[in-house]
Design a protein around this motif. Structure first.
Motif, PDB file in Angstrom:
ATOM      1  N   LEU A  14       0.862  -1.174   0.000  1.00 27.10           N
ATOM      2  CA  LEU A  14       0.000   0.000   0.000  1.00 27.10           C
ATOM      3  C   LEU A  14       0.901   1.227   0.000  1.00 27.10           C
ATOM      4  N   ALA A  16      -0.201   4.506  -0.703  1.00 25.08           N
ATOM      5  CA  ALA A  16      -0.909   5.663  -0.152  1.00 25.08           C
ATOM      6  C   ALA A  16      -2.311   5.226   0.247  1.00 25.08           C
ATOM      7  N   GLU A  17      -2.821   5.806   1.305  1.00 24.13           N
ATOM      8  CA  GLU A  17      -4.181   5.494   1.756  1.00 24.13           C
ATOM      9  C   GLU A  17      -5.172   5.784   0.635  1.00 24.13           C
ATOM     10  N   GLY A  18      -6.121   4.893   0.464  1.00 25.88           N
ATOM     11  CA  GLY A  18      -7.151   5.076  -0.548  1.00 25.88           C
ATOM     12  C   GLY A  18      -6.796   4.514  -1.910  1.00 25.88           C
ATOM     13  N   LYS A  49       3.302   0.331   3.069  1.00 24.33           N
ATOM     14  CA  LYS A  49       2.795  -0.598   4.063  1.00 24.33           C
ATOM     15  C   LYS A  49       2.676  -1.966   3.404  1.00 24.33           C
ATOM     16  N   GLU A  63       4.425  -0.950   8.443  1.00 24.45           N
ATOM     17  CA  GLU A  63       5.134   0.113   7.735  1.00 24.45           C
ATOM     18  C   GLU A  63       6.537  -0.328   7.342  1.00 24.45           C
TER      19      GLU A  63
END
Length: 75
Positions: A14, A16-18, A49, A63
């Motif tokens: 991941l 970036a969030e979203g 992540k 992380e």
């Protein structure tokens, strides 16, 4: 720390969030990190992540920071 091989494990990255997670494979691991194989290059210093692909949604991402990235074949 010494690297050790084991069964390859598919993971989600991941960035970036979203965003949709990317797929990668853990090739080896040590106490301090993972060696991943990905179709997409990641810039050194990139924060991301990581979570096993087969983990349930309740398992949190861990992380990590890209320390080195180089081409290996087409990956």
């Amino acid at each position: 720390a010494p690297r050790r091989k084991g069964n390859t494990v598919e993971v989600q990255l991941l960035l970036a969030e979203g965003e949709e997670p990317l797929s990668a494979w853990v090739l080896d691991r040590s106490q301090g990190g993972l060696r991943l194989l990905s179709d997409q290059p990641l810039p050194e210093g990139q924060k991301l992540k990581v979570r096993p692909r087969k983990a349930s949604e309740q398992v949190p991402f861990v992380e990590a920071t890209v320390r080195k990235c180089h081409r290996e074949g087409s990956q």
